[in-house]
Scaffold this motif. Structure first.
Motif, PDB file in Angstrom:
ATOM      1  N   SER A 208       0.814  -1.223   0.000  1.00 50.64           N
ATOM      2  CA  SER A 208       0.000   0.000   0.000  1.00 50.64           C
ATOM      3  C   SER A 208       0.844   1.267   0.000  1.00 50.64           C
ATOM      4  O   SER A 208       0.340   2.339  -0.284  1.00 50.64           O
ATOM      5  CB  SER A 208      -0.917  -0.005   1.221  1.00 50.64           C
ATOM      6  OG  SER A 208      -0.143  -0.286   2.358  1.00 50.64           O
ATOM      7  N   TYR A 209       2.152   1.151   0.269  1.00 54.08           N
ATOM      8  CA  TYR A 209       2.996   2.347   0.197  1.00 54.08           C
ATOM      9  C   TYR A 209       3.497   2.554  -1.223  1.00 54.08           C
ATOM     10  O   TYR A 209       4.007   3.604  -1.548  1.00 54.08           O
ATOM     11  CB  TYR A 209       4.227   2.198   1.104  1.00 54.08           C
ATOM     12  CG  TYR A 209       3.902   2.205   2.564  1.00 54.08           C
ATOM     13  CD1 TYR A 209       4.192   1.109   3.359  1.00 54.08           C
ATOM     14  CD2 TYR A 209       3.322   3.312   3.164  1.00 54.08           C
ATOM     15  CE1 TYR A 209       3.921   1.112   4.703  1.00 54.08           C
ATOM     16  CE2 TYR A 209       3.052   3.327   4.505  1.00 54.08           C
ATOM     17  CZ  TYR A 209       3.334   2.217   5.276  1.00 54.08           C
ATOM     18  OH  TYR A 209       3.054   2.223   6.608  1.00 54.08           O
ATOM     19  N   GLY A 210       3.414   1.493  -2.029  1.00 55.20           N
ATOM     20  CA  GLY A 210       3.940   1.607  -3.386  1.00 55.20           C
ATOM     21  C   GLY A 210       5.216   0.821  -3.589  1.00 55.20           C
ATOM     22  O   GLY A 210       5.741   0.749  -4.696  1.00 55.20           O
ATOM     23  N   LEU A 211       5.722   0.202  -2.505  1.00 55.57           N
ATOM     24  CA  LEU A 211       6.936  -0.579  -2.646  1.00 55.57           C
ATOM     25  C   LEU A 211       6.645  -1.921  -3.289  1.00 55.57           C
ATOM     26  O   LEU A 211       5.574  -2.469  -3.113  1.00 55.57           O
ATOM     27  CB  LEU A 211       7.545  -0.829  -1.262  1.00 55.57           C
ATOM     28  CG  LEU A 211       8.017   0.421  -0.532  1.00 55.57           C
ATOM     29  CD1 LEU A 211       8.176   0.124   0.941  1.00 55.57           C
ATOM     30  CD2 LEU A 211       9.334   0.897  -1.120  1.00 55.57           C
ATOM     31  N   ILE A 212       7.635  -2.444  -3.994  1.00 60.27           N
ATOM     32  CA  ILE A 212       7.493  -3.746  -4.658  1.00 60.27           C
ATOM     33  C   ILE A 212       8.107  -4.820  -3.774  1.00 60.27           C
ATOM     34  O   ILE A 212       9.222  -4.659  -3.288  1.00 60.27           O
ATOM     35  CB  ILE A 212       8.228  -3.743  -6.011  1.00 60.27           C
ATOM     36  CG1 ILE A 212       7.721  -2.618  -6.907  1.00 60.27           C
ATOM     37  CG2 ILE A 212       8.099  -5.081  -6.709  1.00 60.27           C
ATOM     38  CD1 ILE A 212       6.342  -2.816  -7.453  1.00 60.27           C
ATOM     39  N   TRP A 213       7.397  -5.916  -3.546  1.00 69.15           N
ATOM     40  CA  TRP A 213       7.925  -7.058  -2.805  1.00 69.15           C
ATOM     41  C   TRP A 213       8.050  -8.239  -3.743  1.00 69.15           C
ATOM     42  O   TRP A 213       7.170  -8.479  -4.578  1.00 69.15           O
ATOM     43  CB  TRP A 213       6.985  -7.436  -1.665  1.00 69.15           C
ATOM     44  CG  TRP A 213       6.948  -6.411  -0.586  1.00 69.15           C
ATOM     45  CD1 TRP A 213       6.255  -5.236  -0.602  1.00 69.15           C
ATOM     46  CD2 TRP A 213       7.635  -6.456   0.662  1.00 69.15           C
ATOM     47  NE1 TRP A 213       6.454  -4.550   0.557  1.00 69.15           N
ATOM     48  CE2 TRP A 213       7.288  -5.283   1.366  1.00 69.15           C
ATOM     49  CE3 TRP A 213       8.482  -7.385   1.268  1.00 69.15           C
ATOM     50  CZ2 TRP A 213       7.780  -5.008   2.626  1.00 69.15           C
ATOM     51  CZ3 TRP A 213       8.964  -7.104   2.524  1.00 69.15           C
ATOM     52  CH2 TRP A 213       8.627  -5.930   3.201  1.00 69.15           C
ATOM     53  N   VAL A 214       9.128  -8.996  -3.589  1.00 62.92           N
ATOM     54  CA  VAL A 214       9.380 -10.115  -4.490  1.00 62.92           C
ATOM     55  C   VAL A 214       9.676 -11.356  -3.658  1.00 62.92           C
ATOM     56  O   VAL A 214      10.436 -11.276  -2.693  1.00 62.92           O
ATOM     57  CB  VAL A 214      10.604  -9.773  -5.376  1.00 62.92           C
ATOM     58  CG1 VAL A 214      11.014 -10.964  -6.179  1.00 62.92           C
ATOM     59  CG2 VAL A 214      10.278  -8.624  -6.293  1.00 62.92           C
TER      60      VAL A 214
END
Lengths: 1293, 127
Positions: A50-56
């Protein structure tokens, strides 16, 4: 299935395959791989939080990515708060923004606020065998329940109250206790809150909202075991907004309609169905509502909305295998907030697809293609009107190319070349209405080609004729409204009338001469008796005065010839009256005319009326260019270099003259001769030059106005080298220069400058072209830049494109930029031609995040308890700190992934910074902050210049230390008041005491005074001796200072350099460019070594000096005499050179190397050497100036006695020699100065005797020298011959 | 556009190459170095016409001084412009240099911004 149906099915498949294959579309993608920081090439899931960060999720850990930096989470054995397994399969974010990870051992929850992992080991939770805890995906439904699909326990649910995982209830007809031992992958929630999952054992399962158990879905038109067939297990589920459930299985794609209970087949595969990796599928809808399916190794399917028709999408870099699939296996995908697609793959890491594309096309020379553009780059550029669409491209060596955008071919138009620098170039092109062309070449003048491109006429520069064009290098051709051709050449501005062939040469201030008649007249006057006074043949450093008187009033003519340019006049004259007032001044270059020879020779002719009286003609010249000492071609017009006054009261002469002069002065001139740009504006004609600034020509008044760069005035042109001019439809003039872009408003005459500090990729700007919607494109020597005006922020920013974006090259050329009527832009450079249509921008602004906050270098996470933090950093709004927690550093990011390197950032600490800092850095630090209230704010834009205008901020309060709080100040006040009281009382007591003592002292004083006076006298005497010592020490210091200057300069320079490099290093590191960073680090290392070297050098010099200055206790130490002589003589020399009136002295050493070390008092002896040397220098200086004076006087009388090449005839020489003679050491100082006169020979050793005037010398030098020699048991002999030499011989035992 | 820098201190080369690294990388300037007047002349004579079009020279060098080099260059290669760099900012050196035909005179420590501006201007005039 019956055979009939099978056949129909087969046919449908074949048909659809055929149709779809024919339409397979390819998309261009970018890879994010291990070399960019990704942990593994095997990416199993990717989400955006929800902050805009990408998780992989990879098989080598979980990573968090902000576009520039990666944070990796791995299992750390022994640390229970780290994730339980490095092998991650799926990711999901819950409502509290925690991240849930499905991994090899079960599920782990990342608590962001506490920065720890809470692990749920399924082996323990469900009593499973080792290795059976593998969990594939985590899902969170609309009621925040957490579900997980696993390999061995089907679907499980998290119970937050017990903090454990449980089996959800299954109800399956005819089965009493349905097993939970099986594999499941997919899960979905529909718009009504109903939950669906695909069990490999039980098939498609459904639980309605508020239902109690999962039941198999009703399949009215398919067998119940349709999805329990191991060949047809469900791999992905998606519920679209209309409630239709999309299903992918190992065999195909289906749609399920809940109400009807029917299943429709959308697509069925017939290849590769049974590979285990076929389990990878994902179904999503994009922003426009089109459904996409990532299909394992079958590529992608893109559906038209939610219909059944689809298109196969292939990734540009993938290949089709024989088995029918693609070589890139997609594992999962998602679409982020800005519309960018992220695909995970099994071997290629992360793949990014940005649907908004940037279509740059470029054309470079291709040897194998005769229709390709000519080599060596593009010069001139013109969009044809007679043949719309065609673009004429000027080349260097290939003549003109005609570019046809439809066929993408370049047809060649050539013409004969004789003197062209490239053998047939076209620097500028203009087109007539009938389609014929004018070509400006670089050495062959101007060529007119007819409609069929055959040469019609050629205009060439003829040096003998006084007409025609003035130069063969035609840089720019612009047609005026009246149809005349304005030509900018390398030597002047010309206007050609194409009908008559006549050329008007517009002179520049440099080049305009007086008319021949005026010059003739002045020549006559020079030789006549009408000359009243003059200073002629002025030489270097002339500072002359020629007084004269006139007895009759009347008209006079003042003529002055000198040297100068736009910046200043170097040689000039003026006229003064008897009160020394200047009544005529010739220091204004702009009024001057060309005097022949080199362009800097200037002449001014001015008539004036004078009354009788005494006057003075004055003239001043600097060095380097003067009568008979010309360093360039001398003036040719008249034989005068200086100033002269003539009486022209003769009416015939004066009337004629004034008319001619007026005509000459009124002529309109351009500021410079190298014309680089011409723009016909609505009101004026604008002309740019190099390096003489901007001209504005008013055709009504036929006058020029100049605009030049003024270093003291920021509201002036930024640089005098202009590369391009463009007047926009609002009448604003845009000027590209070598120091950025200028915006000039002709009405208010204001300049606004834009340089690389405002975001331009470089200050070397070349061309500016505007689009239909007011967007401006600028080509530079470092790529193209689009100027974006953001009204909300009141800021102009630049979006830069270079060869990495597909431009084809980075070095663009001046005058090579056009826009064709159909809206395409063309820019030319060294690489060839670059073209593009409209650039569509990605309109989603980035979200902003504060990713790290360090207080005095400790991360805020490590200070949770101390600071009592309740939330995650990203949500922190306010924080209170103590006074010593005042060193803050922040790291932040703008989250937009289209081209994260081009995201722009700005930050500001309100309460400290005066304004926003647009430096694009993703970090900022502040130290030593005063107690107070601050707000740290950040702003960012995506790569297309779309800004997040809201920004993000955090409030920080730094409390004052106890000694600065209000009650502390109160305490101070109190203390102060008490203090004042007690001091006052104390003072009173003391005063009384003092009075009594005072009386007693008076008597004693008188007696003492007499004693003191005697002591003072003795002290004064000592002081003088000290002064002499200091004086010689001072000279020594000057010498040392000079020797040290050199190495210290290097230390400074290399230190500065290293500072600059460190900045570049930080940039490279923040971009993740480790290769570049290593190179820079190596350079820095080298620099530091150099600094050490030169520092040591300086150190050595100081050490050796200190060595010699010790031992002043009168003790003799064995010393190397020759070295001491060399060192101190040189030091004295350098000291003299660095002081007032340095002179050149030839120092010769003739030292006997066989002399062994002698016992000497180092400090004293070295002072002696310096003393003798300085005496020699002083004497020789006197002789030198006397000689120069004499020479000057001789020169005036007899000009031929000047020495050859102006070399001085007297060369001061000092000879220092040592000899070993009969066991005694002889040291000789011999100079070729004026010598010592007989009468003072025996006085010079007396203390206080000196031949120097005033305070020049103390007179103690030689006396002390003599004392030192006596202290060494030696003798001093002085020998001299007047005007020839002086010799000081020291003999030591 | 080739520039030749003459100075007996070898570290000057490192300094110049680093201070102007951006321009060198972009291909705007090409720098060559010589550590004595003689070496400089050799380099100039090795090509015909000489590739170098502009020279910066120190004045204080052992052997052939910068001023001697200036005179030789002006005689043999009148098209090449020469500017002087010197630690001594006294008027005598300055005047000798200017009257021998030097273009500009810079004092040490060198202000690289000025040098850079001079070089850029020269490059632009040649276009």
């Amino acid at each position: 299935m019956n055979p009939g149906k099978q056949i129909i099915r087969a046919l449908t498949i074949v048909l659809s395959l055929f149709l779809n294959l024919a339409q397979a579309q390819t998309i261009e993608t970018q890879f994010v791989s291990v070399s960019d920081g990704l942990a593994s090439p095997f990416v199993r899931d990717v989400i955006q939080d929800s902050y805009g960060l990408i998780w992989v999720a990879t098989n080598n850990g979980v990573q968090k990515y902000d576009g520039l930096k990666w944070e990796t989470f791995k299992n750390i054995p022994g640390k229970s708060t780290s994730i339980q397994s490095i092998n991650a399969w799926g990711l999901e974010e819950d409502a509290e923004r925690n991240i849930w990870v499905a991994n090899e051992r079960g599920v782990s929850k990342y608590d962001r606020i506490r920065n720890v992992f809470v692990n749920y080991d399924f082996e323990t939770e469900f009593a499973l065998y080792e290795g059976a805890g593998r969990t594939f995906n985590v899902f969170i439904d609309s009621e925040n329940r957490v579900w997980a699909t696993t390999q061995y326990v089907d679907l499980v649910l998290f119970d937050p109250e017990s903090d454990k995982w449980v089996y959800p209830k299954y109800e399956i007809p005819n089965i009493k206790e349905p097993t939970h031992n099986g594999m499941s992958l997919a899960f979905a929630e529909d718009k009504d809150g109903g939950l669906w999952f695909g069990s490999f054992i039980h098939g498609l399962m459904y639980r309605p909202k508020n239902g109690d158990a999962f039941r198999p879905a009703v399949l009215n038109n398919q067998p119940a075991s349709f999805f329990s067939d191991p060949e047809n297990s469900i791999t992905a589920l998606f519920s679209d907004p209309s409630g239709v459930l999309w299903i992918t299985t190992l065999q195909g794609v289906y749609k399920y309609y809940l109400k009807e209970g029917t299943l429709n087949t959308v697509k069925e595969y017939d290849f590769g169905a049974r590979e285990s990796s076929s389990n990878w599928n994902r179904i999503l809808a994009d922003k426009d509502g089109n459904v996409w399916i990532s299909n394992n190794n079958h590529g992608m399917l893109r559906f038209e909305g939610r219909s059944d028709s689809y298109q196969e999408i292939a990734l540009a870099d993938s290949r089709r295998l024989n088995s029918g699939g693609w070589d890139i296996i997609l594992t999962d995908f998602m679409i982020d907030k800005s519309g960018i697609f992220w695909f995970g793959s099994s071997t290629k890491g992360l793949i990014k697809y940005n649907p908004v594309n940037k279509p740059f096309v470029y054309f470079s020379h291709d040897e194998s293609n005769p229709n390709s553009i000519s080599p060596n780059g593009v010069y001139g550029l013109v969009a044809s009107r007679a043949r719309p669409g065609i673009v004429y491209v000027g080349t260097r060596g290939g003549g003109v190319n005609a570019f046809d955008p439809q066929k993408r071919t370049f047809s060649k138009i050539t013409y004969k070349s004789f003197n062209d620098m490239f053998g047939g170039s076209a620097r500028s092109i203009a087109e007539d209405e009938d389609g014929s062309l004018w070509v400006g070449t670089w050495g062959d003048g101007l060529i007119k080609l007819d409609r069929s491109f055959r040469e019609e006429k050629r205009y060439v520069y003829d040096p003998t004729a006084g007409t025609g064009i003035s130069n063969n290098q035609i840089r720019v051709i612009k047609k005026s409204k009246e149809g005349k051709l304005w030509l900018g050449t390398n030597n002047g501005l010309n206007i050609l009338d194409p009908k008559s062939g006549e050329v008007i040469r517009i002179p520049s201030t440099y080049s305009r001469p007086y008319s021949d008649e005026v010059i003739e007249l002045v020549r006559e006057l020079l030789g006549s008796d009408k000359k009243v006074g003059s200073i002629e043949e002025a030489t270097d450093f002339a500072d002359e005065t020629a007084p004269f008187t006139i007895t009759e009033p009347g008209e006079y003519l003042l003529v002055c010839v000198g040297e100068g340019d736009f910046r200043s006049m170097a040689d000039y004259g003026w006229l003064e009256n008897e009160n020394n007032d200047t009544i005529a001044n010739f220091q204004n270059f702009q009024k001057s005319f060309y005097a022949g020879g080199h362009a800097k020779n200037r002449i001014i002719i001015e008539p004036l009326n004078l009354n009788p009286g005494a006057y003075k003609l004055r003239y001043r010249a600097d060095d380097s260019h003067s009568w008979d000492k010309w360093n360039e071609d001398p003036p040719t017009e008249i034989p005068l270099y200086g100033i002269a006054l003539f009486n022209i009261s003769d009416k015939r002469v004066s009337g004629n003259l004034s008319g001619l002069l007026t005509k000459d002065s009124d002529e309109a001139v351009v500021s410079g001769s190298s014309v680089t740009a011409i723009e016909h504006g609505t009101e004026y004609v604008w002309i740019g030059t190099n390096p003489d600034g901007l001209n504005r020509y008013d055709s009504k008044t036929k006058t020029f106005r100049y605009y030049l760069h003024d270093p003291e005035n920021p509201n002036s042109l930024s640089n005098n080298t202009i590369t391009g001019l463009f007047e926009d439809k609002n009448g604003i003039l845009w000027i590209t220069t070598n120091v950025g872009l200028n915006k000039f408003d002709p009405k208010t005459e204001t300049f606004t400058r834009y340089t690389d500090e405002d975001g331009l990729p470089t200050n070397l700007t070349e061309v500016i072209v505007s689009g239909e919607n007011g967007e401006m494109w600028i080509s530079t020597q470092n790529g193209l830049s689009q100027m974006v005006t953001n009204e909300a922020l009141g800021k102009i920013t630049f979006i830069n494109y270079n060869s990495e974006d597909g431009l084809g090259g980075d070095t663009f050329l001046s005058l090579a930029g056009v826009r064709t009527p159909d809206g395409r832009f063309y820019f030319g450079g060294d690489h060839g031609l670059t073209s593009f249509g409209n650039i569509t921008a990605n309109n989603t602004p980035p979200s902003l995040i504060l990713s790290s906050f360090l207080v005095s270098n400790k991360s805020i996470y490590d200070m949770r308890d101390e600071l009592d933090l309740q939330t995650d950093l990203a949500q922190l709004e306010q924080i209170t700190l103590k006074h010593d927690q005042n060193a803050l550093s922040f790291e932040f990011a703008a989250l937009h992934f289209a081209n994260p390197k081009k995201n722009q950032l700005a930050h500001m600490l309100e309460g400290f910074d005066a304004d926003w800092i647009y430096d694009n850095r993703n970090f900022a630090s502040y130290t030593n902050l005063e107690p107070g209230e601050y707000t740290f704010k950040i702003r960012g834009s995506n790569a297309d210049g779309i800004w997040n205008e809201e920004g993000k901020s955090i409030r920080i309060e730094i409390l004052p230390p106890w000694w600065r709080t209000w009650w502390a100040y109160f305490g101070y006040g109190l203390v102060l008041v008490l203090g004042v009281f007690s001091v006052d009382r104390f003072q009173r007591k003391r005063l009384l005491q003092k009075e009594r003592e005072h009386a007693r002292d008076q008597e004693l004083k008188h007696a003492k005074e007499i004693e003191v006076a005697y002591e003072n006298l003795k002290a004064a005497q000592n002081q003088l001796v000290q002064q002499e010592k200091l004086a010689s020490l001072g000279q020594l210091t000057a010498g040392i200072a000079h020797e040290i200057k050199n190495p210290l300069n290097f230390v400074n320079n290399f230190s500065d350099l290293s500072e600059e490099l460190i900045e570049e290093l930080e940039e490279a590191l923040s971009k993740g460019d480790t290769k570049e960073a290593n190179q820079i680090a190596a350079d820095i290392k080298l620099n530091l070594q150099k600094i050490h070297e030169h520092g040591s050098r300086a150190d050595r010099i100081v050490k050796s000096m200190l060595l010699h200055s010790r031992g002043s206790d009168g003790k003799k130490e064995p010393t190397d005499l020759n070295q001491l002589l060399r060192e101190y003589t040189n030091l004295a020399f350098h000291g003299m050179r660095a002081g007032k009136n340095p002179i050149n002295v030839d120092i010769q050493f003739d030292l006997d190397e066989s002399i062994k070390p002698i016992p000497l008092i180092g400090e004293d002896f070295s002072r002696l050497v310096v003393n003798l040397a300085n005496n020699a220098f002083d004497a020789m200086r006197e002789k030198l100036s006397k000689t120069q004076e004499a020479r000057h006087m001789m020169q005036e009388a007899l000009p031929t006695t000047v020495g050859e090449n102006g070399k001085p005839e007297y060369l001061p020489t000092l000879r220092v020699s040592t000899r070993l003679r009969e066991g005694k050491v002889e040291i000789v100082f011999e100079d070729n100065g004026p010598g010592i006169p007989e009468e003072i020979k025996d006085k010079i050793l007396q203390p206080f005797f000196t031949t120097k005037k005033g305070t020049e010398g103390t007179g103690l030098g030689l006396s002390i020298t003599n004392d030192i020699i006596k202290a060494h048991g030696g003798t001093l002999d002085i020998d001299s011959e007047a005007n020839k030499y002086s010799r000081f011989k020291i003999t030591l035992r | 556009m080739k520039f030749l820098i003459v100075d007996d201190e070898r570290d000057v080369e490192m300094l110049f190459r680093q201070k102007l690294r951006r321009e060198i990388r972009e291909g705007l300037f090409e720098l060559e170095f010589a550590f004595s007047g003689n070496e400089a002349l050799e380099k100039l004579r090795s090509h015909n016409p000489p590739e170098v079009l502009y020279i910066f020279s120190d004045i204080n060098m052992p052997g052939m001084t910068g001023l001697e080099l200036l005179e030789k260059v002006k005689t043999e290669f009148p098209n090449i412009q020469v500017s002087m760099i010197s630690a001594y900012g006294d008027s005598e050196n300055h005047d000798r240099a200017m009257s021998s035909g030097a273009k500009e005179f810079f004092t040490k420590p060198v202000d690289f911004d000025t040098i850079r501006a001079e070089m850029q201007q020269i490059v632009t005039t040649m276009k």
